[in-house]
Structure formats: structure tokens, C-alpha cells
Design an enzyme around this catalytic site. Sequence first.
Site, PDB file in Angstrom:
ATOM      1  N   ASN A 302      27.374  -6.984  46.805  1.00 21.72           N
ATOM      2  CA  ASN A 302      27.529  -5.533  47.233  1.00 21.72           C
ATOM      3  C   ASN A 302      26.449  -4.673  46.866  1.00 21.72           C
ATOM      4  O   ASN A 302      25.627  -5.158  46.024  1.00 21.72           O
ATOM      5  CB  ASN A 302      28.983  -5.112  46.823  1.00 21.72           C
ATOM      6  N   CYS A 304      25.923  -2.499  44.516  1.00 27.57           N
ATOM      7  CA  CYS A 304      25.563  -2.453  42.842  1.00 27.57           C
ATOM      8  C   CYS A 304      25.338  -3.699  42.199  1.00 27.57           C
ATOM      9  O   CYS A 304      24.993  -3.691  41.061  1.00 27.57           O
ATOM     10  CB  CYS A 304      26.462  -1.602  42.351  1.00 27.57           C
ATOM     11  N   GLU A 306      27.455  -5.909  41.242  1.00 27.69           N
ATOM     12  CA  GLU A 306      28.458  -6.453  40.359  1.00 27.69           C
ATOM     13  C   GLU A 306      29.524  -7.520  41.102  1.00 27.69           C
ATOM     14  O   GLU A 306      30.435  -8.219  40.506  1.00 27.69           O
ATOM     15  CB  GLU A 306      29.266  -5.386  39.682  1.00 27.69           C
TER      16      GLU A 306
END
Length: 799
Positions: A302, A304, A306
Site C-alpha cells: 500500500n 506507506c 506497511e
Amino acid sequence: MTNQSTKKQNSVITNLNHEKKEVYEKTIDLNENAKIVLEKRYLRKDTEGNIIETPSQMFLRVAKAIAKPETLYGDSKDEQYWTEKFYNMMANLEFVPNSPTLMNAGINLDDGSGTGTLSACFVMGLEDSMNDIMTTAKEMAMVQKFGGGTGFALSTIRPKDAPIKTTHGKACGPVSVLKHLSSVSKLVTQGGKRDGANMAVMNVHHPDINEFIECKTTEGEIHNFNISVGATHDFMQAVKDGGNYSVKDPITGESVKEQNAGEIFDKIIEGAWNNGEPGVVFVDWVNHKNPTPHLGDMTATNPCGEQPLLPYESCNLGSINLNKFLIEKDSKKVIDWERLGNVVNTSARFLDNVIDANSYSVDKIKKMTRSTRKTGLGVMGFADLLISLDIAYDSEEGLDLGKKIMRFVKEQADLTSEQLAEERGVFPAYPGSIYDEEDQPKMRNACRLTVAPTGTISMIAGCSSGIEPLFALCYHKHNILGGESLLYVDEKFESVAKSENFYSEELMEYLANGGSLQERDDVPESAKELFVTAGDISPEMHVRMQGVFQESVDAAISKTINFPNSATKEDVRKAYMLAWELGCKGITVYRSGSREKEVLTAGQDKGNQNGAQSDNLSIDVSLVERQRPSVITGITERIRTSQGNLFVTVNYDEHEKPFEVFATLGKAGSSESAHLEAISRLVTMSLRAGVEPNEIIGHLRGITDDPIWDSGTLVRSAPDAVALVLSRHLTLSGEGKTNYSLESEIQPQLFADSTTQTQTIEEPITTSNNQNCPECNIGTLIHQEGCMRCTSCGYNKCE
């Protein structure tokens, strides 16, 4: 508030049992920042923009919507029971779900479903054909329209100039595909609330990896995408050994050439040192414990980074506020492990329910998400917890506690998933998964844990972000409505400073203006050790903290590894290598000030070898924006226009010359407001680049739309009003400031010592990068959790 609005507020609780009504009218302990963020972003509004629910009713709306799926597996009593459990957990600020769930859950109150997605993160499929690329672009637009961020793996796209058999042409290559997706994303605003956020990942073995690494070298290009290189163990080992690695055809998988690993790694480090990109996703660590290897490898994340996901998977995120689980025992603060375990159990169930309550904009996402039922429970408030326990963040004791807490959260979340599997059945893709073994427990969710960005929801909870250290101890914030400048101080720091007798207004101002506690002789060493901020902590300790949490997290960690501006490329290189060696699934770095524009520079006449100015001095000026000072002074004037009241703010540099302009129209969200924002940005960019204000005024003054008189002055249009206000305030004090030349605007200094207090605008935490918030145009963005966020309005690029 109107009577009708009050009725709309009350309607959300009319179908609850009367004796339960008082349970859902709890007064929530929100700080001022939380109230502002909720009113701006989360609380429901009517068609006229009036707020029609309280924070308590928002949490009830969400609790009801997420408890409704209980009826799929039990009876109506279960729904009522879990509504209360979910509500209390959120209203106590012990757990807060991700922003899409808060915004969208329960909006359609008749059936409990929402109008937008409840998930924050998605990975889209992307295959090597024109039809697939265009289909993916459309699917991305639909996901982002309803509030989701998207990730893509570019590794399957054939390299640039590869032959195309069907057309006898040549392939455009994955970077061109990336630029196309970026242009489509620019057309979409996520859920009507923010710009689209994206992540592109390319495997390091792809032939176009050099072009990919350098595709964001020019700042501003592909600005709505984060980029990361997918690094394999083979590549990283070759870097460590100083050897070569194979570059492979993405279609056939065959090696096409050998390439020096160190040279590619140096380019990655160069980009990361220069502006924080590319990041690195360690794809072999990602797939080391891939729960569903029979469905394929996870090659993208995704926005970011994570949450590694398979194509068309999504994930629901939520975070537990660790600082809420402290109790007094023997006159000492300790963690209430039992209560923490109960909240982990309840929140893990909550997130499983989100999968059934969710609305999906793409059918393939619905199918994949419900097939693996991945959830992402995380934590926030870790830095606050450490301070409450008198433990330094960058200490072995801090690392040990981080490891212990996350191991406990994992054990409890796994236990809940096992219990849900008994109640509801395993996830549909269970056969063939790593759990499909005799000695493995049955699981309801293929993944359970993620440490995701919590920038906005941590503001709601009133705690520190994720597992990040504190970003600042003090900062200035201006109350526009009250007309007063306020100094915000971290509560725990203020309490200790006063109890240990080193509190002073001078110290607080010093810290609010960017000073470091570590450089003060009047502060005890014990306080310096405890109240370390992100910039005080070594990159090694940042990485080690990420590593201890990663040990228990089956997805990944969103965290920024902060570097001082003086950090070398070798420093960044060591951090990347350490992250790989510790088993982190990715790394994001930010070197302080690395994304700042250079100041204006003037060159001397090259013909003058002695360096003295000649009569015909040739000035070589690069029109680049100057850095914004930490604190800035200005005025705000209200002026009537035919579109309504216009509020124009003119802020000044330390030479009392106009430096930036903000214009806000009462008709928020209208096309006029969009035009004004564009005008403000262009005027500000011009002022910061040294363009004379009189030149700007000359271009704007006289533009006519629907003229109106304001206190005896003819205001022809909104642009004309901006010019009018700017012309009135060319002089902040004294005479002779209205006619100054471009030469006098050339300022070599970075305004680092500016301490002038603001009079009209909000000032958030002082930072070294000083990038304006693109949404409120007031706050300053800080880099945290692999993302950028504004501490004034709650804007978050990635969350």
C-alpha cells in the site's frame, strides 16, 4: 445549531433500547486538536456544511455498522452486545480504526452499510497489455474515488523499447505506465477529501530498474506516488559481497545480463539521501512467511509500505493507544496487561467484522479480500507510554519493552483469530495456506497485525504517532478565531520540567523555535535522556526499534528513519543494510531538509576576474522558492466581494517584505475557492522567488467579474481583491518599502534564526523542512511513519 440538525443528531440513537441510551452519550476526553480534526474531517455534515453529529455519535455510528455483521454468525443480542463493546473501546480512545472506517461506516443508517470504502489500503493487479493497463487505471480511479490508497507492482511490465509482436512497435516501458497512472490519479480526490495516494514497486532484477530509481529525481514529478525498489536476498548479498547480480526479462524470467549490485545500490542510496526516495521493500522477507503462497508472491504494498498485499487484496487497519493501559501498582506505573489483552481481542474482532460490513468498488477486490480476510491491527502512543514509565526511547530497555508489547499483542490477536475460526470458519483461501497443517492452529485471518500510519487518528486519540518517538516537545499554534498566539507544550514534559525546577518560558520558546533540549546546560541529563525527539535519536536506534516490532508483526511497519541534514550517504547505506539484516520488510528514510528548494543565488560578472562589481553587473538569478521560516508575521484582512466575504492573509519575511499570500472564501468547496487557492499558490511562489509585489498586483488588479463596493472601494473580483489587499500592505512598517528591486530580494540566508512570533496564522510543530500543508496552506508538514502530515489540520498524504 438548528432544530432540524439536532433531530438529525438524535436520529442515530433512536433505535437503541431506551435504558441503554445513557451508555452512548459519553463525554469523550478530547483535546483541542482532536476536536478540530474531527469537525474538519470526520463528523457528518448536512448539505449546507453544518455538523450534524457529536464525536460520541460518530463512534456510535461506527460501532453499530461494524457490529451488524454479528447477525451473520449469531443472533440480534450479539449485535447489541458488540455495539456496546465497540463503542466503549473507541469512546475511551483505547482503539481507533483507520480514517475510511471513521468517515464512512454507517452513513447509510437504514442498512448499516457505508457509501465509501472502510479500508485504507489496496494493491491493484497490473499486467503487461494495453487492455490490462487501462483496466487497472480505471479500477484505481474507482478505489481512490471512495477513499482508498493504491499500490502497484511494475515488475511484470516489459522493459522500454522491447518489441511488441502484435503492432510491430516498441513497448513504452514501466516508467511510462507509472506516469500514466499518476496522471489518472491526479484527476481523483479520495472520497472527496484528499488527493490520491499511491505506491509503485519495481523488482531490482527488472531491466528498467535504473530509470525507475531516477524517475523522481526532479522534485514534483510523479508527486502522488511513493516509489520503492523490491530488493531480493540475492541482490542484497551481492551488495554486501561487492559482486554482480542477474537482470531478468520480466516476461520469460531469463537472465539478460549481469549488473554490479553496488552501483545500483549506490543509486538507491543517492535518491534516498537526496529526497527520501526510493524506499526499499525487502521482498524475500515479505514472502518469507507469506500465509498464502499458493495464491502467489506479494510484490507490492500500500502507499506507506506497511501492508504487503496480493493483487486486489485490501486491508482494514486500526490502532490501539498503548498509553491508555497504565495503572498504579505499589506507587509505580505499570502496564495493565489484562485490560490490554481484552482490547486486543475486541479490536481484532472489530476488524474481522469490517470485512463483512465493507463496500467494495471493484468486484475483484471484494473476492480477494474476503478470500484471505487480512486485518491490520497496530499500536500508537508508544512514545507516550515509554515516557510515562520513565524509559528512554533510544535505550535497551525501550527496545525490550517494544518487543514485549508487540509479542503480547500478537499472541492475543492470534488467539482471537483462532476463536473466530471456531465460531465462523477459517478464511476461504485456507486450503494450501501455511496454516493448512496438522500442527498449525486454524485461523480466521491470513494476517492479523500491521503498524500503520496513525497521524490523524493519533491526533484524535491525543497520543504520539505509531511507534515513532516524539517529534517535538513544544510548538507555536495560533488561534485564528481568538486572535491569540498560544504555546503548546507536551504535558508530560511540562510536568517534569516544573517538578524538577528547570521550566522557564525562555526554554519553552527556545524549543518551540526549533532548539534542541540536548544542547541546554540548564536541563538535567535525566530529562534529556527521557525526552528525546526524532531528530535526537540515531538512525541505528530508529532501525533497531523498527526491527524489534517487526519480529511479531506479520505484515510490516510504517516508520521513518530520521537523519540530520549533515548525514552522509554512507550513513543512509548503513541504515538500509541494517534494516535488511534485522529482517525488516522495508525501510523509509528522511534526511532533514533534503526536500527543500535552494535559495536565490546571484553570480558576479564572469568577465571580472578580480571579483569586483563592474558597471554592467550581470546577475544570474535562479528563480527558485526560498525556504519558509519556522515562524512568520503577517496580517489578515476581510474584504467583501460579489462571491462573499474574502479573508486575505499577507505574511512577511524578516525584512518586512511580502513573502506569501493566502486567500479564503466563505463559500468553501466552491469553484471560486479552487480558483483562489490556485491564485494564492502562484502569488506565494512568485513572492518567494523574488518577483516584485508591484508586478503581481499589476497583473491581478482590474480583473473584473461582478463588481461590488466595499467601504468606498470598488472590488471588481476576487483576484482584484487579493491585489487590493496586497497593495495596501506592501509596507509593514516605515516608508520606502513599496519599490524594491529583484536584486534586493536575493537573500543567501535560510532564515534559520527567525524568531518573530506569528499574529494571524496557525503554526504547528517547528520542523527543518518547512513544507506548507497543501490543504490548509497554514500548517507545516512533518515526516513521520513513512508519510507527510500536517499537525494543524490533520491532513495526511498517506493515511
